[in-house]
Motif scaffolding. Structure first.
Motif, PDB file in Angstrom:
ATOM      1  N   TYR A  90      11.321  14.522 -33.798  1.00 32.67           N
ATOM      2  CA  TYR A  90      11.561  15.668 -34.676  1.00 32.67           C
ATOM      3  C   TYR A  90      12.756  16.475 -34.172  1.00 32.67           C
ATOM      4  N   PHE A  91      12.808  16.736 -32.871  1.00 34.64           N
ATOM      5  CA  PHE A  91      13.914  17.521 -32.316  1.00 34.64           C
ATOM      6  C   PHE A  91      15.238  16.766 -32.462  1.00 34.64           C
ATOM      7  N   THR A  92      15.204  15.453 -32.261  1.00 37.33           N
ATOM      8  CA  THR A  92      16.426  14.653 -32.420  1.00 37.33           C
ATOM      9  C   THR A  92      16.916  14.687 -33.862  1.00 37.33           C
ATOM     10  N   MET A  93      15.997  14.480 -34.809  1.00 37.06           N
ATOM     11  CA  MET A  93      16.389  14.463 -36.216  1.00 37.06           C
ATOM     12  C   MET A  93      16.869  15.841 -36.665  1.00 37.06           C
ATOM     13  N   ARG A  94      16.200  16.872 -36.217  1.00 38.87           N
ATOM     14  CA  ARG A  94      16.612  18.225 -36.599  1.00 38.87           C
ATOM     15  C   ARG A  94      18.035  18.520 -36.117  1.00 38.87           C
ATOM     16  N   GLU A  95      18.362  17.993 -34.960  1.00 38.97           N
ATOM     17  CA  GLU A  95      19.686  18.228 -34.383  1.00 38.97           C
ATOM     18  C   GLU A  95      20.751  17.382 -35.059  1.00 38.97           C
ATOM     19  N   GLN A  96      20.409  16.158 -35.461  1.00 38.74           N
ATOM     20  CA  GLN A  96      21.410  15.199 -35.944  1.00 38.74           C
ATOM     21  C   GLN A  96      21.515  15.109 -37.469  1.00 38.74           C
ATOM     22  N   THR A  97      20.589  15.700 -38.184  1.00 38.89           N
ATOM     23  CA  THR A  97      20.572  15.496 -39.634  1.00 38.89           C
ATOM     24  C   THR A  97      21.791  16.099 -40.311  1.00 38.89           C
ATOM     25  N   GLN A  98      22.232  15.418 -41.372  1.00 32.85           N
ATOM     26  CA  GLN A  98      23.326  15.905 -42.203  1.00 32.85           C
ATOM     27  C   GLN A  98      22.880  16.146 -43.642  1.00 32.85           C
ATOM     28  N   ALA A  99      21.717  15.592 -44.005  1.00 33.17           N
ATOM     29  CA  ALA A  99      21.247  15.696 -45.385  1.00 33.17           C
ATOM     30  C   ALA A  99      20.249  16.831 -45.581  1.00 33.17           C
ATOM     31  N   PHE A 100      19.611  17.276 -44.505  1.00 33.33           N
ATOM     32  CA  PHE A 100      18.592  18.314 -44.621  1.00 33.33           C
ATOM     33  C   PHE A 100      19.127  19.653 -44.118  1.00 33.33           C
ATOM     34  N   SER A 101      18.784  20.710 -44.855  1.00 31.47           N
ATOM     35  CA  SER A 101      19.181  22.051 -44.422  1.00 31.47           C
ATOM     36  C   SER A 101      18.190  22.617 -43.418  1.00 31.47           C
ATOM     37  N   GLN A 102      16.918  22.209 -43.528  1.00 30.33           N
ATOM     38  CA  GLN A 102      15.878  22.674 -42.608  1.00 30.33           C
ATOM     39  C   GLN A 102      14.865  21.568 -42.385  1.00 30.33           C
ATOM     40  N   MET A 103      14.254  21.578 -41.206  1.00 28.93           N
ATOM     41  CA  MET A 103      13.135  20.686 -40.909  1.00 28.93           C
ATOM     42  C   MET A 103      12.082  21.498 -40.166  1.00 28.93           C
ATOM     43  N   ALA A 104      10.828  21.136 -40.374  1.00 28.68           N
ATOM     44  CA  ALA A 104       9.729  21.818 -39.689  1.00 28.68           C
ATOM     45  C   ALA A 104       8.680  20.785 -39.307  1.00 28.68           C
ATOM     46  N   ALA A 105       7.999  21.032 -38.190  1.00 30.11           N
ATOM     47  CA  ALA A 105       6.917  20.153 -37.736  1.00 30.11           C
ATOM     48  C   ALA A 105       5.599  20.912 -37.831  1.00 30.11           C
ATOM     49  N   PHE A 106       4.538  20.170 -38.097  1.00 29.52           N
ATOM     50  CA  PHE A 106       3.217  20.802 -38.153  1.00 29.52           C
ATOM     51  C   PHE A 106       2.155  19.768 -37.823  1.00 29.52           C
ATOM     52  N   ASP A 107       0.979  20.255 -37.517  1.00 26.50           N
ATOM     53  CA  ASP A 107      -0.155  19.376 -37.202  1.00 26.50           C
ATOM     54  C   ASP A 107      -1.427  20.146 -37.514  1.00 26.50           C
ATOM     55  N   THR A 108      -2.381  19.485 -38.144  1.00 28.03           N
ATOM     56  CA  THR A 108      -3.633  20.132 -38.521  1.00 28.03           C
ATOM     57  C   THR A 108      -4.755  19.675 -37.600  1.00 28.03           C
ATOM     58  N   SER A 109      -5.510  20.623 -37.103  1.00 25.16           N
ATOM     59  CA  SER A 109      -6.642  20.314 -36.231  1.00 25.16           C
ATOM     60  C   SER A 109      -7.678  21.417 -36.414  1.00 25.16           C
ATOM     61  N   GLY A 110      -8.665  21.421 -35.566  1.00 25.16           N
ATOM     62  CA  GLY A 110      -9.706  22.436 -35.660  1.00 25.16           C
ATOM     63  C   GLY A 110      -9.643  23.416 -34.501  1.00 25.16           C
ATOM     64  N   VAL A 111      -9.965  24.671 -34.774  1.00 26.01           N
ATOM     65  CA  VAL A 111     -10.133  25.672 -33.730  1.00 26.01           C
ATOM     66  C   VAL A 111     -11.472  26.355 -33.949  1.00 26.01           C
ATOM     67  N   ASN A 112     -12.037  26.841 -32.874  1.00 25.80           N
ATOM     68  CA  ASN A 112     -13.334  27.509 -32.963  1.00 25.80           C
ATOM     69  C   ASN A 112     -13.147  29.021 -32.973  1.00 25.80           C
ATOM     70  N   TRP A 113     -13.708  29.654 -33.983  1.00 24.97           N
ATOM     71  CA  TRP A 113     -13.728  31.111 -34.007  1.00 24.97           C
ATOM     72  C   TRP A 113     -14.931  31.549 -33.179  1.00 24.97           C
ATOM     73  N   THR A 114     -14.647  32.121 -32.052  1.00 22.92           N
ATOM     74  CA  THR A 114     -15.698  32.469 -31.090  1.00 22.92           C
ATOM     75  C   THR A 114     -15.815  33.987 -30.964  1.00 22.92           C
ATOM     76  N   GLY A 115     -16.774  34.389 -30.143  1.00 23.91           N
ATOM     77  CA  GLY A 115     -16.984  35.812 -29.922  1.00 23.91           C
ATOM     78  C   GLY A 115     -17.704  36.491 -31.064  1.00 23.91           C
ATOM     79  N   THR A 116     -18.370  35.736 -31.938  1.00 19.42           N
ATOM     80  CA  THR A 116     -19.135  36.299 -33.052  1.00 19.42           C
ATOM     81  C   THR A 116     -20.553  35.756 -32.994  1.00 19.42           C
ATOM     82  N   ASP A 117     -21.435  36.352 -33.807  1.00 19.96           N
ATOM     83  CA  ASP A 117     -22.818  35.872 -33.855  1.00 19.96           C
ATOM     84  C   ASP A 117     -22.895  34.480 -34.467  1.00 19.96           C
TER      85      ASP A 117
END
Length: 824
Positions: A90-117
């Motif tokens: 992703y970092f290489t493509m973001r640096e070298q791209t000529q066709a894209f104006s912007q690139m972003a990376a993301f990943d979906t996973s789970g997090v635990n909301w803690t500290g509640t009943d």
């Protein structure tokens, strides 16, 4: 009228007269009007509903700024078959791209909301700072991430989804600036996204990715990400493809520079195409079925209109003889057709709205991951245009018949039943077209239904009954050490096994038919076997399980032994392989005692094969079984032990109540760690049903269309044969007067109807043969030329034609010769 179009007054007068006349005529025959309008409504409702689905899934632009410029970027890397992208690339493509104006990376996973009943598992997307600006979406409240918040070591900030803000915080307007605890860590709420923003699908909160660019570009720690990019203005799809070809060797060179051999292929897919996924072929097939359905409706109503116009031939002839222009007669006939069509369209729109409401409330699993369906202005405009078009189409035949008949012959006819041969042929042709389209639909629905039943009866490789599954995510720092994770799972399994209703319990990194557990492929070598060339090593999928996994799912042992207490941390590595693994890599010999080395490095991890188990259709009943090996979770090197599935099988001595078993799992986990939520609780039967959802959806919908189509076709046959019997009343009387038996008259009518059915059947078989390729991707274990389906539904069509002919045939057989010969 300034700026408008002024029509001559006679045109408006004629239009008003035509409308009043059409209303008066239709009101005189309410039964005919209702039948025609309801027939049109059936076709319009089907089409409008399907268009709503197509519009929501395929046509409606994504709710992002200039969404047509957005692309999903991925890689095929290290000869893995699954699509993936690595953060370093992703970092290489973001640096070298000529066709894209912007690139972003993301990943979906789970997090635990803690500290509640009530601790809760939340779906979180880790995103780079450019994510929201790339999509062109502004927050509803607060702000989104700054660049400095996306750096390693920065304080944790989060952006909430609108749905989570409403559900857990009651829409608190002062939520921005408050702190919540995620995985036992403090997180500052900095914003709330608008309600229409739901990307990635189902995300409840967004967190900064905080990738270490220097570390990732060394290609030593491979972080898997998803990449979205925005093309520059004026860049075409072809230029994007060319850009991917240019970037591929640049990425490979980065690997080579760090001593890693990589065979990469980078690709870019329009984001909307990527999100639609495998539903596109099914929706297009359903749209084709609806188009056939609409054609059948047009044929049917055209026949009704022709029957109606044939009854008015003397009236029209008199009007023409008195000087009425043909264009005025045609105008009245077309106005009548349009009025019927618009009335049917209004009813169809109401039906479609009700069906769409049911779809949204029930939310079929096949549509669960897609936008809500709605009858919007686009759908209303489409339906109005379609209603007008349909009215013109089925009004064309009677309008043309008005222009072609002879006034003198009509006025001099000795019998009201006399009708032109050309009109009869037109009606017969319409019926043949109806029958052909109906048979094509019937065969398509039959193939899908047979495929669905075959898939439903496919052995998944395990027994799903009385099995409950759930998932946990040990994401907090408390479980950062592998030993703490193992201790947690051991405690959970020990307490679950102690329950009186539980016969066995297990944990696994990947629940069958669920697709969880993350990437699980590994390259390997077989000890004492010739080594494969670099980059061409054999590949297998792997799973970490507890020893009772096979017992819990009743997976059969075929050879050797199962995993047990001997396969623990510190002991020699052992695995159990599935039958496909044995067949592919050890043909004609036993794999027991052989060792495989995991990893493409010079120092692989050696594992001994101690058993062979039956194949499990891990990724879906319709997917080919891949080679798998199972390793004890206490020995496994898989990085996903923090996210495991829990499975229990309950005793047959007690009633299986999923809610009770779910409460037991949640209570057990809470007794060990009150801050640890349990989520995704489902029976294995529910997971099986989910894997069949899309195919069930296809089969049910096309089946409904096919049933409606055959009923309409039967009505069309009945109407035509009734019309022919009426025209030939004198002929039937003469036949009976000359000694013909009623049975012979009945046979004559049925034979003529079956001849229409045979021609229509030939048309339908040809249509099914031509369109079969569109069903290829939707069938499982069934040929697109399945002879039983073709023959069976052709016979069903002919039977429907036979049944439709019996009524008119019996009426013809009971004609009184004396009355018919005096018939005027």
């Amino acid at each position: 009228m300034p700026g408008g179009i002024i029509l001559p007054m006679p045109v408006w007068d004629h239009l008003r007269q035509d409308i009043r006349y059409a209303i008066r005529l239709l009101a005189k025959t309410p039964s005919w009007t209702a039948l025609a309008a309801l027939t049109v409504a059936l076709g319009i409702a089907s089409t409008a509903t399907m268009f709503s689905i197509v519009n929501a899934v395929l046509l409606r632009p994504l709710p992002f700024q200039q969404s047509r410029q957005l692309y999903w970027v991925g890689e095929l890397l290290f000869h893995f078959t699954q699509e993936m992208a690595l953060a370093g690339d992703y970092f290489t493509m973001r640096e070298q791209t000529q066709a894209f104006s912007q690139m972003a990376a993301f990943d979906t996973s789970g997090v635990n909301w803690t500290g509640t009943d009530q601790p809760e598992q939340l779906t979180a997307s880790h995103v780079t700072a450019s994510f929201f600006s790339l999509l062109g979406v502004a927050p509803f409240r607060g702000r989104v991430f700054r660049v400095d918040e996306d750096l390693p070591g920065a304080n944790l900030a989060v952006v909430l989804s609108y749905a989570l803000w409403q559900r857990r915080f009651g829409g608190d307007p002062a939520i921005v600036g408050k702190t919540i605890r995620l995985d036992r860590q403090a997180a500052l709420v900095i914003g709330v996204m608008p309600g229409r923003f739901d990307f990635p699908k189902g995300t409840e909160l967004w967190m900064p990715f905080r990738l270490n660019e220097a570390e990732q570009r060394q290609r030593q720690r491979l972080e898997i990400v998803s990449i979205v990019a925005r093309a520059k203005g004026g860049v075409s799809a072809a230029q994007v493809v060319s850009e991917m070809s240019r970037l591929t060797p640049l990425v490979e060179n980065e690997y080579h520079a760090h001593g890693v051999t990589a065979d990469a292929k980078i690709f870019a897919t329009p984001l909307q195409d990527r999100l639609v996924g495998q539903l596109r072929p099914a929706i297009l097939v359903l749209a084709g079925a609806v188009a056939l359905m609409l054609a059948i409706v047009c044929f049917n109503v055209a026949n009704l209109m022709l029957a109606r116009s044939s009854g008015r031939r003397r009236e029209i002839a008199i009007r023409v003889a008195l000087g009425a222009p043909s264009r005025r007669i045609v105008s009245q006939v077309v106005t009548e057709s349009l009025f019927v069509s618009l009335l049917g369209g209004a009813l169809g729109m109401a039906f479609a709205g009700a069906v769409v409401g049911i779809l949204n409330s029930s939310r079929p699993l096949a549509l669960a991951g897609f936008p809500e369906i709605s009858v919007d202005t686009v759908t209303i405009g489409f339906t109005l245009a379609l209603s007008l078009l349909v009215g013109l189409i089925f009004g064309l035949a009677p309008a043309l018949s008005v222009l072609r008949f002879s006034v003198r012959e009509t006025l001099q006819a000795q019998s009201r039943g006399a009708g032109s041969l050309s009109l009869r042929r037109v009606r017969q042709g319409l019926v043949v077209a109806q029958l052909g389209a109906s048979l094509t639909l019937l065969i398509g629905s039959g193939l899908l239904a047979k495929s669905f039943l075959k898939l439903r009866d496919t052995d998944p490789g395990f027994r799903p009954d009385r099995v409950l599954t759930a998932r946990v995510n040990l994401a907090s720092p408390r479980y950062s050490l592998r030993q703490r994770q193992l201790e947690f799972y051991e405690s959970v399994l020990e307490r679950l096994r102690a329950a009186r209703s539980v016969t066995s319990a297990a944990v696994t990194t990947s629940i069958p038919l669920n697709g969880d557990g993350g990437p699980n492929s590994a390259v390997f070598r077989i000890e004492n076997h010739p080594a494969a060339p670099r980059g061409q090593e054999p590949q297998t999928s792997q799973m970490a399980v507890s020893p009772d996994f096979f017992k819990t799912l009743s997976i059969p042992l075929l050879e050797g032994r199962l995993l047990d207490s001997r396969d623990r941390l510190g002991s020699p590595g052992t695995i159990v392989v599935n039958e496909t693994f044995r067949r592919r890599f050890f043909p004609g010999e036993t794999p027991l005692g052989h060792r495989i080395g995991i990893g493409a490095t010079d120092k692989p991890v050696w594992l001994e094969i101690v058993g062979v188990v039956g194949d499990v259709r891990q990724n879906g009943l319709d997917r080919d079984v891949e080679p798998w090996f199972y390793q004890s979770y206490s020995q496994s090197q898989i990085d996903f032990l923090a996210r495991m599935g829990i499975l229990i099988r309950t005793s047959s001595d007690t009633a299986f109540v999923p809610s009770t078993s779910a409460t037991m799992i949640a209570t057990t986990v809470a007794s060990i760690d009150p801050d640890q939520p349990v989520y995704d609780i489902k029976t294995m039967d529910q997971r099986l049903a989910g894997s069949l959802a899309s195919r069930r959806f296809n089969a049910v919908w096309i089946g409904c269309f096919a049933i409606a189509a055959i009923l309409l076709a039967a009505i069309g046959v009945y109407g035509v044969m009734s019309y022919l019997v009426t025209l030939r009343t004198q002929e039937m009387g003469i036949r009976l007067a000359l000694g013909a038996r009623p049975g012979q008259v009945l046979q004559l009518i049925v034979r003529e109807g079956l001849m229409l059915g045979a021609v229509g059947g030939a048309v339908g078989l040809t249509g099914a043969y031509v369109l079969r390729r569109f069903l290829t991707l939707l069938l499982f274990g069934v040929s697109t030329l399945d002879p039983a389906t073709y023959a069976g539904f052709t016979a069903a069509l002919l039977f429907a034609v036979f049944a439709a002919c019996c009524g008119p045939g019996l009426r013809a057989a009971r004609v009184d010769p004396v009355t018919s010969l005096r018939h005027d």
